[in-house]
Design an enzyme around this catalytic site. Structure first.
Site, PDB file in Angstrom:
ATOM      1  N   ARG A 194     -30.546  -9.040  33.815  1.00 27.01           N
ATOM      2  CA  ARG A 194     -30.911 -10.205  34.607  1.00 27.01           C
ATOM      3  C   ARG A 194     -29.963 -10.353  35.787  1.00 27.01           C
ATOM      4  NH1 ARG A 194     -29.495 -14.233  32.308  1.00 27.01           N
ATOM      5  NH2 ARG A 194     -28.893 -13.432  30.274  1.00 27.01           N
ATOM      6  N   ARG A 218     -32.349  -2.009  25.473  1.00 28.35           N
ATOM      7  CA  ARG A 218     -33.125  -2.938  24.649  1.00 28.35           C
ATOM      8  C   ARG A 218     -34.203  -2.233  23.843  1.00 28.35           C
ATOM      9  NH1 ARG A 218     -31.852  -8.701  25.249  1.00 28.35           N
ATOM     10  NH2 ARG A 218     -30.140  -8.629  26.743  1.00 28.35           N
ATOM     11  N   TYR A 237     -37.083  -5.282  35.201  1.00 27.32           N
ATOM     12  CA  TYR A 237     -36.313  -5.394  33.970  1.00 27.32           C
ATOM     13  C   TYR A 237     -36.503  -6.710  33.214  1.00 27.32           C
ATOM     14  CZ  TYR A 237     -32.892  -4.569  30.504  1.00 27.32           C
ATOM     15  OH  TYR A 237     -32.301  -4.378  29.288  1.00 27.32           O
ATOM     16  N   LYS A 265     -37.840 -15.587  29.636  1.00 26.22           N
ATOM     17  CA  LYS A 265     -36.870 -16.559  30.134  1.00 26.22           C
ATOM     18  C   LYS A 265     -37.461 -17.441  31.250  1.00 26.22           C
ATOM     19  CE  LYS A 265     -34.185 -15.061  27.142  1.00 26.22           C
ATOM     20  NZ  LYS A 265     -32.878 -14.534  26.987  1.00 26.22           N
ATOM     21  N   CYS A 304     -24.887 -12.077  22.052  1.00 27.31           N
ATOM     22  CA  CYS A 304     -23.833 -12.600  21.164  1.00 27.31           C
ATOM     23  C   CYS A 304     -24.296 -12.619  19.706  1.00 27.31           C
ATOM     24  CB  CYS A 304     -23.415 -14.004  21.586  1.00 27.31           C
ATOM     25  SG  CYS A 304     -22.464 -14.039  23.102  1.00 27.31           S
ATOM     26  N   ASP A 310     -34.713 -15.627  19.673  1.00 31.79           N
ATOM     27  CA  ASP A 310     -34.218 -15.875  21.040  1.00 31.79           C
ATOM     28  C   ASP A 310     -34.594 -17.239  21.611  1.00 31.79           C
ATOM     29  OD1 ASP A 310     -32.784 -14.919  23.319  1.00 31.79           O
ATOM     30  OD2 ASP A 310     -34.673 -14.495  24.343  1.00 31.79           O
ATOM     31  N   HIS A 344     -32.650 -21.917  24.015  1.00 28.34           N
ATOM     32  CA  HIS A 344     -32.280 -20.503  23.856  1.00 28.34           C
ATOM     33  C   HIS A 344     -31.706 -20.315  22.445  1.00 28.34           C
ATOM     34  CE1 HIS A 344     -29.870 -16.892  25.693  1.00 28.34           C
ATOM     35  NE2 HIS A 344     -31.004 -16.505  25.163  1.00 28.34           N
ATOM     36  N   SER A 359     -26.779 -14.735  25.598  1.00 24.95           N
ATOM     37  CA  SER A 359     -27.375 -13.411  25.450  1.00 24.95           C
ATOM     38  C   SER A 359     -26.326 -12.416  24.972  1.00 24.95           C
ATOM     39  CB  SER A 359     -27.910 -12.936  26.800  1.00 24.95           C
ATOM     40  OG  SER A 359     -28.802 -13.876  27.332  1.00 24.95           O
TER      41      SER A 359
HETATM   42  O1  SAT Z   1     -33.261  -9.880  29.808  1.00 23.27           O
HETATM   43  S1  SAT Z   1     -33.513 -11.062  28.975  1.00 23.27           S
HETATM   44  O2  SAT Z   1     -33.189 -12.287  29.714  1.00 23.27           O
HETATM   45  O3  SAT Z   1     -34.883 -11.111  28.558  1.00 23.27           O
HETATM   46  C1  SAT Z   1     -32.564 -11.008  27.578  1.00 23.27           C
HETATM   47  C2  SAT Z   1     -31.395 -11.911  27.597  1.00 23.27           C
HETATM   48  O4  SAT Z   1     -30.551 -11.796  28.472  1.00 23.27           O
HETATM   49  O5  SAT Z   1     -31.280 -12.760  26.696  1.00 23.27           O
HETATM   50 MN    MN Z   2     -31.762 -14.443  25.188  1.00 19.14          MN
END
Ligand code: SAT
Ligand code: MN
Length: 591
Positions: free
Chosen positions: A77, A375, A205, A214, A258, A285, A234, A256
């Site tokens: 991100r 991922r 991405y 998100k 963690c 998530d 979140h 994210s």
């Molecule tokens: O890339 S994402 O935002 O979908 C995953 C994350 O950072 O939690």
């Molecule tokens: Mn996340």
């Protein structure tokens, strides 16, 4: 025509018109309306295999699984290029980058102009949440990326059923996405929450491109939730079944990368399993929750799949994730072994053959083979611990909310907030060391309230006020806890074993919920009495015991001074009740 039929007709027209308008601007060669069928998916995959967007992995070990390598400059991100475009700047708040909506729209218009020439434009209707749930919300993503379509098919309820719900219901979130030319200078992720609209250009991405995730389910939804009286968070959601057969649900917010996925799929230590404890996964998530008729908060997972961080996922850290990944998965930016199996750091002792960029892996170069933010995308239904109640239309009742960050120092393993207002402050003052999930420096401590710093679609001051507003007559709110699995000792090692052993902390929380455990009162909240936490089978050094369960008054005084400064950054808009709570604790720490 009946009213309902008429409404459906006009909704469909509004959607058709928008699609045509976008097509006129972006000028694709073809328009494809996605129905979400297997046949459609097979066709898309074949085309992506043919043009190299996907690489087939070892079919014997990983049937129907594929590798995608994103552009090396497009791997996470991009918070500095992500904007919340509200008509008033203050409504976006100091927690967001803001652009005037008109300027943002014009800028995006010139980027989108002709960007789909030679490409297919996919129209992707999707539903966030179980298709029959009143808590769910729909959207349509227009994209020129078949990789995005394949991911959205796993991550959301995509296709014909979602389109039917949109026709019935009317409102939907409009998301427009193009990978453009992937030039980082021409990359923007724009949100127009007042118009339920997203425009994303120049990235293929994850969170930048799978707009249901998100962009919709957090930034747009949090804004919408505020006006409709619910929360878009979140958070993972997990169920804990005790030996008596009672299940309690916990929602937990961590930034994210963690460990949300690992906690959501936790396998309890052997002794617990023997006694009959079971963990079930509702989501890893995102959590949407609202008060039910009985005053409790009820939660759904708006997603249908997991977009999890691969590195560190192993038989030890997360066997349920590994089991989910045996088939029908998309891997992004992982390495591969010489027999074409996906591989990442921490998986096992094999040495991969090819790194995430597609080059021969040089184990002496000192670089990871898989990208640290690589991922996997996989359907939640493939997870052995997937909760039988994950798709309940009314959601699951939440007994506890947990906040947590990555904190090498100061913050103990677990503490409980005194009441809801204190709990909101605990969430609002969360800090965490940054990870590879977003571009930028890794390991820097920053405030990440409720793990929503990158995702709240409006001013944090208003967001905290919204949280506080749930404490009203008749509300039966969950207890609020804070955890830190990442405390380190002087030698730099983690002091708590984590993973399955986090069950011990969850059990303590449930004892607190049931009124079966006492606590040690401190200004920062209730700390556990050591005897109340089951530590059978864990060996902790004296240093670990002291740091995990103790509390350092001087350190916390400094921390609370910092929290006070942080709240002040929001000016008079910050709710008085939260500032008063901070001041109360700060002065108690001085006594
Ligand atoms: O890339 S994402 O935002 O979908 C995953 C994350 O950072 O939690
Ligand atoms: Mn996340």
């Amino acid at each position: 025509m009946t009213d309902i039929a008429q409404n459906a007709q006009s909704q469909l027209e509004a959607l058709n018109q928008w699609v045509l308008e976008v097509a006129r601007l972006t000028r694709p060669d073809r328009i494809h309306w996605c129905d979400g069928s297997d046949a459609e998916n097979t066709q898309l995959i074949e085309a992506m295999l043919a043009d190299g967007t996907l690489i087939k992995l070892n079919d014997a070990t990983h049937p129907n699984s594929y590798l995608h390598r994103s552009h090396p400059d497009d791997v996470a991100r991009v918070e500095h290029l992500t904007f919340v475009c509200t008509s008033q700047r203050d409504d976006a708040g100091p927690n967001n980058h803001w652009m005037e909506p008109e300027i943002a729209r014009n800028q995006m218009k010139s980027l989108f102009d002709g960007c789909m020439e030679g490409r297919t434009m996919y129209v992707v209707p999707y539903c966030m949440g179980p298709i029959d749930s009143p808590l769910s919300r729909c959207g349509v993503e227009i994209t020129d990326s078949p990789y995005v379509v394949a991911n959205m098919r796993i991550m959301t309820r995509m296709g014909a059923a979602a389109l039917a719900r949109i026709e019935r219901e009317g409102s939907f979130v409009k998301g427009l996405h193009s990978t453009g030319d992937l030039n980082p200078d021409r990359r923007f992720i724009m949100h127009f929450p007042e118009d339920l609209e997203i425009q994303s250009f120049g990235s293929g991405y994850g969170g930048n491109a799978l707009l249901g995730k998100k962009c919709h389910a957090l930034r747009i939804a949090s804004h919408q939730a505020r006006s409709e009286g619910w929360l878009a968070e979140h958070m993972l959601i997990l169920g804990i079944e005790n030996p008596k057969g009672e299940t309690h649900y916990i929602a937990a917010a961590f930034p994210s990368a963690c460990g949300k996925t690992n906690l959501a799929m936790l396998i309890p230590p052997e002794g617990y399993v023997r006694d009959g404890w079971k963990i079930s996964t509702v989501g890893d998530d995102i959590c949407w929750m609202r008060p039910g008729a009985d005053g409790r908060l009820y939660a759904i997972n708006p997603e249908a799949g997991f977009f999890g961080v691969a590195p560190g996922t192993s038989e030890k850290s997360n066997p349920n994730a590994l089991a989910s990944l045996q088939r029908d998965a998309i891997f992004t930016n992982v390495a591969v072994t010489d027999d074409n199996q996906p591989w990442w750091e921490g998986l096992d002792k094999r040495v991969p053959a090819i790194d995430w960029r597609g080059n021969a892996y040089d184990c002496n170069a000192g670089k990871p083979a898989a990208h640290p933010n690589s991922r996997f995308t996989v359907s939640a239904r493939q997870c052995p611990s997937y909760s039988p109640h994950a798709e309940d239309a009314q959601g699951v009742p939440i007994s506890a909310i947990v906040f947590g960050g990555r904190r090498a120092s100061l913050v103990p393993l677990v503490f409980e907030a005194r009441d809801w207002t204190h709990g909101v402050l605990v969430g609002a003052s969360m800090g965490s060391e940054t990870t590879a999930a977003a571009t930028g420096a890794v390991g820097v401590m920053r405030r990440d309230p409720m793990a929503m710093k990158p995702f709240a679609g409006y001013n944090f001051a208003d967001y905290f006020a919204h949280w506080l507003s749930f404490d009203n007559a008749g509300a039966k709110l969950p207890k609020v806890f804070h955890v830190n699995w990442f405390r380190k000792g002087e030698g730099g090692d983690f002091l708590w074993p984590g993973f399955g052993d986090n069950m011990r902390v969850l059990e303590w929380m449930l004892k607190r919920v049931a009124g079966e455990a006492g606590s040690i009162e401190t200004p920062i909240g209730h700390l556990p009495k050591l005897d109340d936490i089951n530590l059978d089978g864990v060996t902790l050094t004296d240093e670990a015991r002291e740091k995990l369960f103790g509390y350092d008054r001087d350190g916390w005084r400094q921390e609370f001074a910092g929290i006070g400064e942080y709240l002040d950054e929001y000016g008079p808009r910050m709710p008085e009740a939260l500032k008063a709570e901070q001041e109360r604790i700060f002065s108690a720490l001085k006594d």
